[in-house]
Scaffold this motif. Structure first.
Motif, PDB file in Angstrom:
ATOM      1  N   PHE A  64     -41.874  67.594 -57.109  1.00 22.15           N
ATOM      2  CA  PHE A  64     -41.275  67.141 -58.365  1.00 22.15           C
ATOM      3  C   PHE A  64     -41.796  65.737 -58.720  1.00 22.15           C
ATOM      4  N   VAL A  65     -41.779  64.857 -57.716  1.00 24.73           N
ATOM      5  CA  VAL A  65     -42.279  63.497 -57.919  1.00 24.73           C
ATOM      6  C   VAL A  65     -43.749  63.526 -58.332  1.00 24.73           C
ATOM      7  N   HIS A  66     -44.468  64.417 -57.695  1.00 19.79           N
ATOM      8  CA  HIS A  66     -45.897  64.523 -57.909  1.00 19.79           C
ATOM      9  C   HIS A  66     -46.241  64.791 -59.376  1.00 19.79           C
ATOM     10  N   LEU A 105     -44.315  64.250 -61.961  1.00 16.23           N
ATOM     11  CA  LEU A 105     -43.887  63.073 -62.721  1.00 16.23           C
ATOM     12  C   LEU A 105     -44.928  61.962 -62.605  1.00 16.23           C
ATOM     13  N   TYR A 106     -45.401  61.751 -61.385  1.00 13.84           N
ATOM     14  CA  TYR A 106     -46.350  60.678 -61.112  1.00 13.84           C
ATOM     15  C   TYR A 106     -47.650  60.874 -61.885  1.00 13.84           C
ATOM     16  N   ASP A 107     -48.217  62.063 -61.776  1.00 17.29           N
ATOM     17  CA  ASP A 107     -49.518  62.274 -62.411  1.00 17.29           C
ATOM     18  C   ASP A 107     -49.430  62.231 -63.927  1.00 17.29           C
ATOM     19  N   TRP A 108     -48.353  62.791 -64.419  1.00 18.36           N
ATOM     20  CA  TRP A 108     -48.143  62.767 -65.854  1.00 18.36           C
ATOM     21  C   TRP A 108     -47.996  61.314 -66.312  1.00 18.36           C
ATOM     22  N   VAL A 130     -38.769  68.120 -53.416  1.00 17.16           N
ATOM     23  CA  VAL A 130     -38.601  66.846 -54.110  1.00 17.16           C
ATOM     24  C   VAL A 130     -39.969  66.205 -54.312  1.00 17.16           C
ATOM     25  N   ALA A 131     -40.767  66.267 -53.268  1.00 16.67           N
ATOM     26  CA  ALA A 131     -42.087  65.648 -53.332  1.00 16.67           C
ATOM     27  C   ALA A 131     -42.932  66.277 -54.438  1.00 16.67           C
TER      28      ALA A 131
END
Lengths: 472, 108, 217
Positions: free
Chosen positions: A282-284, A286-289, A279-280
């Motif tokens: 995946f978030v990563h 999304l976050y950077d983008w 999950v982390a």
């Protein structure tokens, strides 16, 4: 466009090329095995299911290893700022590796089995799922892997050792070292399985996942210009989470192989934690983008920050597929209470298909696109019709196969396991179920879809660099 | 058939489907939770979406509860699942906090 | 530059990753020592003295094996009973039985058994699980498979089938001929019998519940 590749990146393209060929072979023999579920007489006593499957899963492992080596040779000069040390040796080992793989596959196909003595183990097959390669090839693989690790270390020490390179150094030495745990013979099948999982589990649920974390970090810096400091800090957190949950997550393979009952608790606890890093990750992404795009938009320029559309698409599917395949499909049969019924059914197969694809195939294909971009000196690489067809057909096909296998597995759990208790008769009653049979039909259809997608992918990788619509 | 073998609670035949569905949904809802949370934070989604993130977390917990009870997990596993859920609630907050801080420090 | 907090310091996370990994690895190694001791193969003396081992010695082929509910553990476990003839003998020495098991385990690998069958639940899913195949009622005296081969005993029926699998089409999905010799077949059957005596924590659950293999043949 003339290529201005340095030697390391040139070697990387060789690795990617052979990886793509093996990927094709993997799909082809997967189709043979899928046909045999539907028409059991197909190629009977010519290429039996066991042979088709050996090639299917061995080609899978080997193409991924090739693409992983290729990815490292690709990013090393970028990260360290110098040419890879020992590149001549690297090129020689490449050919040794390719030759060994070709011989092993030909022996699998043409000799298939041998008498029950050590010569078969040394020269034909070791008969241990995923690592069937005979012992001479094992030794060859270790030599090649050590050469690769040596190149990585020498380059990392001499050049600028970034966080990504440091993680890769630690990860790759563990990756190569673990293979040794799968090289011995024992009469005790419980001991055999115990150590076999050291190779299989600690590869795919620990070292390979960390590798994916490092590659994703590199890709985010390279493709969307993510901030290195953020990405690398995040990479270390991922390493902690992946190894922290993954190493003892091994417990979920030790429920039923003769090992003590305390593995139930250990396996359950760490399996419940294993989806968290996924999950982390995946978030990563999304976050950077979101952050970099947000920064761009703030400047009033609504251009995309992504400089390689096809590769980024595959990277996004990686984040998503890793979570879905390894996380969701892994989690729902991992607790011992339910694994007692699902262990060794098509559920495992469904999970295997989606997880290997989602977690590894996707990102490695993404790396291949990055190499195409670099080789052709393209500034912003855009999708072609083939790129879109390839990604849609392959992703659709694999998800379709997974759903079909899951339904088949569900029938197997109810009929063969919960009701009939796993006997010979129980097994075949399960296989005769209508939903099971239809599941297998759909798996074959979706396998064909995947293969067509592969053809588009191969075409695209060969031709996209020459397309005129990229920014150069 | 009265089977003396039914010592350990057996999973009822009709419970297998709800178990698989709830465990799969637990993960999917969990994905929505962190996905929406992060998307709101990086301003890819509007702020009003945030309550939905927490709603999904609650759905995740509920699904795990269903799964755990149908599976007859032991006390230990039940505790592990509760800890995992609390950890899961905190995870994106911690992650976002740290990432944000690194960003701030490096933008200056 | 703003003051760095420990949470955003790469070196902190690098060290944490190293510590977490090291701790997990040490724990795994420690557990490996404990498990290895518990799954090491027993001896003939253990069997004679009734010492229960998770993986009994190879001479377990001299005994009758059943799969019975253990009320304390809440699942079935293999139970080693009185002597039983295996290919006409019940006095295999440790060396003889060990040699047979060695041949059988090698045989299971060189014929790629695991790429169609599952053993201890691991392998391919194209053919039945072999973990408790020895206890399968289909191979028992009343079983269809034993009847099909026309043999008197379970072990002879299994050995006959392994040597000529395509002569006995048991299902549309057939086992191919793998060139298994008579000696190899004997080894493989003793490997299967030995595997059925391994304590697998109740896997497979309810083995043969319907056809009655749980309480032996």
């Amino acid at each position: 466009m003339a290529s201005k590749l340095n030697e390391s990146q040139q070697l990387a393209t060789w690795y990617f090329t052979f990886a793509a060929i093996l990927f094709g072979a993997q799909l082809l023999f997967g189709l043979v095995a899928a046909i045999q579920y539907v028409m059991p007489g197909f190629l009977f006593e010519i290429i039996d299911f066991s042979i088709a499957r050996i090639i299917h899963i061995n080609a899978l492992v080997v193409w991924m290893v090739f693409a992983m080596f290729g990815s490292v040779y690709w990013l090393l000069p970028d990260e360290t700022g110098i040419e890879t040390v020992g590149i001549k040796l690297g090129k020689l080992l490449y050919w040794v590796f390719v030759a060994a793989i070709v011989v092993v596959v030909l022996v699998y196909l043409l000799v298939q089995v041998g008498p029950a003595d050590e010569t078969t183990i040394w020269f034909i097959t070791e008969g241990r799922e995923y690592i069937e390669a005979p012992r001479w090839a094992d030794i060859g693989i270790v030599v090649v892997a050590l050469g690769f690790v040596a190149n990585l270390f020498l380059t990392g020490i001499k050049g600028n050792r970034s966080g990504i390179v440091t993680v890769l150094m630690a990860d790759m030495i563990a990756f190569a070292g673990l293979y040794l745990a799968g090289m011995f013979f024992t009469d005790n099948i419980s001991v055999d399985q115990y150590w076999w999982w050291w190779v299989i589990h600690l590869w795919v649920e620990a070292t390979w996942e960390v590798f994916v974390g490092a590659i994703a970090a590199y890709g985010l810096i390279k493709m969307v210009g993510a901030h290195r400091q953020v990405v690398e800090m995040w990479l270390w957190i991922e390493v902690a989470m992946l190894f922290g949950s993954g190493i003892l997550g091994m417990g979920h393979h030790y429920f039923w192989i003769g090992t003590p009952e305390y593995w139930w608790e250990i396996g359950a606890l760490f399996s419940a934690l294993e989806p968290l890093p996924l999950v982390a990750m995946f978030v990563h992404v999304l976050y950077d983008w979101g952050k970099t795009q947000g920064g761009q938009d703030a400047k009033g320029e609504s251009v995309s920050v992504i400089n390689n559309k096809p590769a980024f698409t595959w990277f996004v599917f990686n984040a998503f597929g890793n979570f879905l395949g390894a996380g969701v499909w892994g989690f729902f049969h991992t607790l011992p209470q339910v694994n007692l019924y699902t262990h060794g059914t098509q559920f495992t197969s469904a999970h295997g298909h989606l997880a290997f694809f989602g977690a590894y195939a996707t990102i490695l294909i993404g790396m291949m696109y990055i190499a195409v971009q670099g080789k052709n000196g393209i500034k912003v690489m855009k999708n072609t019709t083939s790129s879109i067809l390839a990604v849609s057909l392959i992703v659709g096909g694999v998800v379709g196969m997974t759903v079909a296998l899951t339904i088949a597995g569900y029938v197997q759990v109810l009929v063969s396991r919960a009701q009939m208790g796993a006997t010979w008769a129980g097994y075949f009653d399960g296989q005769a179920g209508m939903w099971f049979a239809q599941g297998m039909d759909w798996r074959l259809i979706m396998g064909v879809v995947t293969f067509i997608g592969f053809l588009f992918l191969a075409k695209d990788l060969l031709s996209i660099g020459k397309a005129a619509h990229h920014e150069r | 058939m009265l089977d003396p073998s039914l010592i350990r609670p057996e999973i009822a035949l009709d419970d297998f489907l709800p178990i698989f569905v709830s465990s799969a949904l637990a993960m999917v809802f969990g994905g929505f939770y962190v996905g929406i949370y992060t998307a709101v934070k990086v301003e890819m989604l509007k702020r009003w979406a945030m309550p939905f993130a927490y709603l999904f977390w609650m759905l995740t917990s509920y699904c795990l509860y269903i799964m755990g009870s149908l599976m007859h997990v032991g006390e230990f596993t039940a505790k592990a699942l509760i800890v995992a859920m609390i950890g899961y609630l905190l995870l994106p907050h911690a992650v976002y906090y740290m990432q944000h801080q690194v960003h701030e420090e490096n933008e200056d | 530059m703003a003051k760095r907090s420990v949470w955003s310091d790469n070196r902190f996370w690098q060290r944490s990753a190293a510590w977490v990994t090291g701790f997990a690895a040490v724990l795994l190694i420690w557990l490996t020592f404990d498990t290895s001791a518990q799954i090491s193969m027993g001896t003939d003396a253990d069997l004679k003295n009734g010492v229960t081992k998770r993986v009994p010695g190879p001479t377990v082929i001299n005994y009758k094996i059943t799969y019975e509910m253990d009320t304390k553990r809440g699942h079935e476990i293999p139970v080693i009973g009185e002597k039983e003839l295996f290919f006409g003998r019940d006095d295999y020495s440790e060396e003889e039985a060990g040699a047979l098991l060695h041949l059988g385990k090698l045989g299971s690998q060189v014929k790629n058994c695991m790429d169609c069958h599952t053993l201890l639940g691991n392998g391919a899913y194209y053919a039945p699980d072999l973990t408790k195949a020895w206890l399968d009622p289909a191979w028992g005296p009343e079983g269809s498979l034993q009847a099909m081969t026309g043999k008197e005993t379970k072990e002879e029926a299994m050995a006959e089938f392994l040597q000529h699998p395509s002569q006995y089409p048991t299902h549309e999905r057939m086992m191919p001929n793998l060139g298994i010799t008579a000696e190899e077949a004997k080894g493989l059957v003793s490997f299967l019998k030995h595997m059925s005596s391994i304590d697998t924590n109740g896997f497979p659950r309810n083995f043969g519940k319907i056809q009655g293999a749980v309480h032996g043949k």
